[in-house]
Scaffold this motif. Structure first.
Motif, PDB file in Angstrom:
ATOM      1  N   ALA A   1       0.815  -1.222   0.000  1.00 52.23           N
ATOM      2  CA  ALA A   1       0.000   0.000   0.000  1.00 52.23           C
ATOM      3  C   ALA A   1       0.845   1.267   0.000  1.00 52.23           C
ATOM      4  O   ALA A   1       0.304   2.370  -0.096  1.00 52.23           O
ATOM      5  CB  ALA A   1      -0.912   0.000   1.230  1.00 52.23           C
ATOM      6  N   HIS A   2       2.170   1.123   0.109  1.00 51.72           N
ATOM      7  CA  HIS A   2       3.021   2.308   0.227  1.00 51.72           C
ATOM      8  C   HIS A   2       3.029   3.099  -1.091  1.00 51.72           C
ATOM      9  O   HIS A   2       3.168   2.526  -2.163  1.00 51.72           O
ATOM     10  CB  HIS A   2       4.446   1.880   0.610  1.00 51.72           C
ATOM     11  N   GLU A   3       2.936   4.409  -0.967  1.00 46.94           N
ATOM     12  CA  GLU A   3       2.818   5.268  -2.151  1.00 46.94           C
ATOM     13  C   GLU A   3       4.016   5.094  -3.102  1.00 46.94           C
ATOM     14  O   GLU A   3       3.835   5.012  -4.323  1.00 46.94           O
ATOM     15  CB  GLU A   3       2.684   6.741  -1.698  1.00 46.94           C
ATOM     16  N   LEU A   4       5.214   5.028  -2.557  1.00 49.04           N
ATOM     17  CA  LEU A   4       6.408   4.880  -3.409  1.00 49.04           C
ATOM     18  C   LEU A   4       6.387   3.544  -4.156  1.00 49.04           C
ATOM     19  O   LEU A   4       6.823   3.463  -5.306  1.00 49.04           O
ATOM     20  CB  LEU A   4       7.682   4.947  -2.558  1.00 49.04           C
ATOM     21  N   VAL A   5       5.872   2.518  -3.506  1.00 48.53           N
ATOM     22  CA  VAL A   5       5.830   1.194  -4.138  1.00 48.53           C
ATOM     23  C   VAL A   5       4.761   1.183  -5.227  1.00 48.53           C
ATOM     24  O   VAL A   5       4.985   0.692  -6.336  1.00 48.53           O
ATOM     25  CB  VAL A   5       5.570   0.088  -3.089  1.00 48.53           C
ATOM     26  N   LYS A   6       3.594   1.760  -4.900  1.00 46.34           N
ATOM     27  CA  LYS A   6       2.501   1.757  -5.886  1.00 46.34           C
ATOM     28  C   LYS A   6       2.866   2.556  -7.136  1.00 46.34           C
ATOM     29  O   LYS A   6       2.500   2.180  -8.246  1.00 46.34           O
ATOM     30  CB  LYS A   6       1.228   2.341  -5.245  1.00 46.34           C
ATOM     31  N   THR A   7       3.604   3.650  -6.956  1.00 50.25           N
ATOM     32  CA  THR A   7       3.898   4.509  -8.108  1.00 50.25           C
ATOM     33  C   THR A   7       5.191   4.126  -8.820  1.00 50.25           C
ATOM     34  O   THR A   7       5.254   4.151 -10.051  1.00 50.25           O
ATOM     35  CB  THR A   7       3.987   5.989  -7.675  1.00 50.25           C
ATOM     36  N   GLN A   8       6.231   3.760  -8.055  1.00 50.70           N
ATOM     37  CA  GLN A   8       7.540   3.498  -8.672  1.00 50.70           C
ATOM     38  C   GLN A   8       7.793   2.011  -8.930  1.00 50.70           C
ATOM     39  O   GLN A   8       8.600   1.662  -9.789  1.00 50.70           O
ATOM     40  CB  GLN A   8       8.665   4.046  -7.773  1.00 50.70           C
ATOM     41  N   HIS A   9       7.152   1.149  -8.142  1.00 54.27           N
ATOM     42  CA  HIS A   9       7.418  -0.290  -8.267  1.00 54.27           C
ATOM     43  C   HIS A   9       6.093  -1.068  -8.285  1.00 54.27           C
ATOM     44  O   HIS A   9       5.873  -1.964  -7.454  1.00 54.27           O
ATOM     45  CB  HIS A   9       8.300  -0.764  -7.111  1.00 54.27           C
ATOM     46  N   PRO A  10       5.197  -0.720  -9.199  1.00 57.74           N
ATOM     47  CA  PRO A  10       3.853  -1.333  -9.177  1.00 57.74           C
ATOM     48  C   PRO A  10       3.872  -2.853  -9.341  1.00 57.74           C
ATOM     49  O   PRO A  10       2.962  -3.536  -8.847  1.00 57.74           O
ATOM     50  CB  PRO A  10       3.135  -0.657 -10.353  1.00 57.74           C
ATOM     51  N   LEU A  11       4.902  -3.398  -9.986  1.00 55.02           N
ATOM     52  CA  LEU A  11       4.987  -4.856 -10.127  1.00 55.02           C
ATOM     53  C   LEU A  11       5.060  -5.515  -8.746  1.00 55.02           C
ATOM     54  O   LEU A  11       4.407  -6.535  -8.501  1.00 55.02           O
ATOM     55  CB  LEU A  11       6.225  -5.242 -10.957  1.00 55.02           C
ATOM     56  N   LEU A  12       5.821  -4.893  -7.833  1.00 56.82           N
ATOM     57  CA  LEU A  12       5.956  -5.428  -6.479  1.00 56.82           C
ATOM     58  C   LEU A  12       4.628  -5.353  -5.738  1.00 56.82           C
ATOM     59  O   LEU A  12       4.227  -6.301  -5.056  1.00 56.82           O
ATOM     60  CB  LEU A  12       7.052  -4.659  -5.723  1.00 56.82           C
ATOM     61  N   SER A  13       3.940  -4.231  -5.878  1.00 59.54           N
ATOM     62  CA  SER A  13       2.650  -4.065  -5.210  1.00 59.54           C
ATOM     63  C   SER A  13       1.651  -5.119  -5.692  1.00 59.54           C
ATOM     64  O   SER A  13       0.961  -5.758  -4.893  1.00 59.54           O
ATOM     65  CB  SER A  13       2.121  -2.648  -5.473  1.00 59.54           C
ATOM     66  N   GLU A  14       1.600  -5.315  -7.005  1.00 63.56           N
ATOM     67  CA  GLU A  14       0.676  -6.320  -7.577  1.00 63.56           C
ATOM     68  C   GLU A  14       0.995  -7.721  -7.082  1.00 63.56           C
ATOM     69  O   GLU A  14       0.096  -8.494  -6.727  1.00 63.56           O
ATOM     70  CB  GLU A  14       0.758  -6.318  -9.110  1.00 63.56           C
ATOM     71  N   ALA A  15       2.284  -8.040  -7.054  1.00 65.54           N
ATOM     72  CA  ALA A  15       2.689  -9.391  -6.623  1.00 65.54           C
ATOM     73  C   ALA A  15       2.321  -9.607  -5.153  1.00 65.54           C
ATOM     74  O   ALA A  15       1.808 -10.666  -4.781  1.00 65.54           O
ATOM     75  CB  ALA A  15       4.185  -9.583  -6.840  1.00 65.54           C
ATOM     76  N   LEU A  16       2.583  -8.597  -4.319  1.00 69.08           N
ATOM     77  CA  LEU A  16       2.266  -8.725  -2.892  1.00 69.08           C
ATOM     78  C   LEU A  16       0.776  -8.976  -2.679  1.00 69.08           C
ATOM     79  O   LEU A  16       0.386  -9.838  -1.882  1.00 69.08           O
ATOM     80  CB  LEU A  16       2.671  -7.449  -2.150  1.00 69.08           C
ATOM     81  N   LEU A  17      -0.055  -8.233  -3.409  1.00 70.98           N
ATOM     82  CA  LEU A  17      -1.501  -8.363  -3.218  1.00 70.98           C
ATOM     83  C   LEU A  17      -2.041  -9.672  -3.797  1.00 70.98           C
ATOM     84  O   LEU A  17      -3.149 -10.085  -3.473  1.00 70.98           O
ATOM     85  CB  LEU A  17      -2.227  -7.168  -3.834  1.00 70.98           C
ATOM     86  N   ALA A  18      -1.251 -10.330  -4.641  1.00 71.53           N
ATOM     87  CA  ALA A  18      -1.664 -11.637  -5.170  1.00 71.53           C
ATOM     88  C   ALA A  18      -1.363 -12.753  -4.171  1.00 71.53           C
ATOM     89  O   ALA A  18      -1.834 -13.877  -4.324  1.00 71.53           O
ATOM     90  CB  ALA A  18      -0.947 -11.917  -6.490  1.00 71.53           C
TER      91      ALA A  18
END
Lengths: 326, 211
Positions: free
Chosen positions: A79-96
């Protein structure tokens, strides 16, 4: 659960010292995998070293590098803003991965340290070279629908179930670890191991070392990304096959691309040959099909997981197409 | 997706550390007499808090708004503490392996599986269980919505479903039926009341007007 002693050190040094004094000890952070293994009698530590007091919960930008403390929760990271904007692949993988309850407990370091495993590893009445070296592998001649198609050995065909780690492998992250001799850095793709003749070892962390952080270097992958996870039910299940794709496209040419897979090997599985085949090429279905062919050429299947080769072939193409058109 | 703003760094609180130090001073002497294993004595010089095998250690929790000083063996999970020691049996033990969500409680407002954490790891935390959700006889809106929409059959998963649903709404993850299904996937209902559970959550999300 078997009884154990418990310590809660308040500094990194005290935590590492505690481990040095007692090699049967285990570090515990979220505990979502370790306590499960302990309840099943698979892992029987005599002491737990609770590291939750250590100051490793920070997410910060160091220049262009993202520094993620080892105790950052999976849900906070996603959910971190830097992750969602700069590293969206990581955010998507975490939520999966997992469920929101588990993501609220599981840490970054713990996600990496979860065991590469299968049902035979969990079943203490069955042989398993990972749980009990040289006892044999129950899966190779047993039920192996979920098992590896890449990089396995005659000793072990279990897979690493993490989604987060697949994204971190694709993003060329670095693992920071601390031990009695100080700190060292390990490229993420060298952190986890293939089983070979030592399936009891999932990774290259020494017994008395502790993960302190993960760093993601700058990359251009903010738009054309996809984390595709194929599983037996719509949510909250391990991947049969997952594919992480990040690409940089300009003037209809793929300038830079990373592809990694989950659910297919003892470690997050990068696809360097497929990446090479697509670099400098146009993002077309024909090229994606060629890349998927190259990626799945070396697949070795067992009695029940033959479908995984076809699933991987199709999933790679789907993920590439989704990323290209994202 | 809207997310609750949470600080990315949580510094340890001084008062808790001091409390542990006080405990250490008291308990290390007791331990030395009772057990005297050299490893434990040596470790006590370095570590903040320590408990030997079978030894109970103190843990301070705030449970449903009530501050409690408890004493548990390290191997006791938060779930077993709630059910066996405090008789808060509303929180259910389903699989005991983090796969079913029946044991879902809130720790400092976040939903977790209480079966996969040790009670001693929750020192200083605020725990809310299904018993702490209502305001006296006034049910929580999510509890009312579950009744209104028949969001259960046998009811065993229901406390976990409700605790998870409250958190799901609070997190901002109840924007659509699809999002609710994704973010409620850690709670299994073997009676298959999913449609009604989703409807109950949507109802609360929409202000309770669609019943």
């Amino acid at each position: 659960m078997n009884p154990f002693s418990y310590v809660r050190p308040n500094s990194l040094k005290a935590a590492i010292d505690a481990m040095a004094r007692d090699h049967s000890a285990r570090f515990i952070a979220g505990g979502t995998n370790l306590l499960d293994l302990m309840k099943n009698g698979v892992t029987l530590p005599e002491k737990l070293i609770d590291i939750n007091q250590l100051p490793l919960r920070e997410i910060r930008q160091d220049g262009n590098t993202l520094h993620i403390g080892a105790l950052v929760l999976n849900s906070d990271l996603a959910a971190h803003e830097l992750v969602k904007t700069q590293h969206p692949l990581l955010s998507e993988a975490l939520l999966a991965g997992a469920s929101q309850q588990l993501r609220n407990m599981a840490t970054v370091g713990g996600n990496m340290m979860q065991r590469t495993r299968c049902t035979y590893f969990y079943d203490t009445s069955m042989p398993c070279n990972k749980r009990q070296p040289n006892s044999g592998c129950g899966a190779i001649g047993g039920i192996n629908r979920m098992h590896a198609i890449f990089g396995a050995s005659d000793n072990c065909i279990a897979v690493h179930p993490s989604d987060m780690c697949v994204a971190l492998a694709a993003l060329d992250a670095t693992v920071l670890v601390a031990g009695p001799k100080g700190e060292r850095r390990i490229p993420f793709t060298d952190f986890h191991r293939l089983p070979g003749n030592t399936p009891q070892l999932d990774n290259n962390l020494a017994k008395n070392e502790l993960i302190t952080a993960v760093e993601i270097p700058p990359h251009p992958f903010t738009k054309h990304i996809c984390y595709l996870k194929v599983r037996d039910r719509a949510s909250y299940a391990f991947a049969l096959v997952s594919v992480a794709v990040a690409m940089d496209i300009s003037d209809n040419v793929i300038r830079n691309i990373r592809i990694a897979m989950g659910g297919v090997a003892h470690k997050p599985w990068r696809l360097p040959d497929a990446e090479k085949a697509l670099t400098g090429k146009a993002p077309t279905s024909d090229n994606f099909r060629l890349a998927a062919t190259i990626a799945t050429q070396g697949a070795k299947t067992y009695a029940h997981n033959g479908f995984k080769k076809d699933l991987a072939f199709n999933s790679i193409q789907t993920a590439l197409l989704k990323a290209a058109t994202a | 997706m809207p997310q609750e703003n949470k600080p990315s760094s949580v510094p340890p609180k001084k008062d808790k550390q001091e409390a542990r130090r006080d405990f250490l001073k008291q308990s290390s002497a007791v331990m030395a007499l009772a057990l005297a294993p050299p490893l434990v004595l040596k470790a006590a010089q370095h570590d903040e808090a320590i408990a030997a095998v079978f030894e109970k250690m103190p843990v301070n929790l705030e449970i449903n708004g009530k501050k409690m000083q408890l004493s548990v063996e390290p191997r006791v999970t938060l779930l077993d503490l709630l059910r066996e020691q405090l008789a808060l049996t509303g929180t259910k033990k389903g699989c005991d392996h983090g796969q079913c969500g029946a044991c879902t409680v809130h720790v400092n407002g976040q939903r977790i599986n209480s079966c996969l954490t040790l009670a001693v790891m929750q020192e200083g935390k605020k725990i809310t269980t299904i018993e702490g959700l209502s305001n006296g006889d006034q049910l929580h809106p999510v509890q009312e919505a579950f009744i209104r929409h028949d969001g259960f059959q046998c009811g065993y998963c229901t406390p976990g479903q409700i605790m998870s649903a409250v958190a799901c709404l609070h997190e901002g993850h109840a924007g659509s039926p699809e999002q609710i299904r994704e973010f409620m996937s850690g709670n299994i209902c073997r009676c298959g009341a999913y449609d009604n559970i989703v409807n109950a959550i949507m109802d609360v999300k929409n202000g309770g007007q669609t019943a």
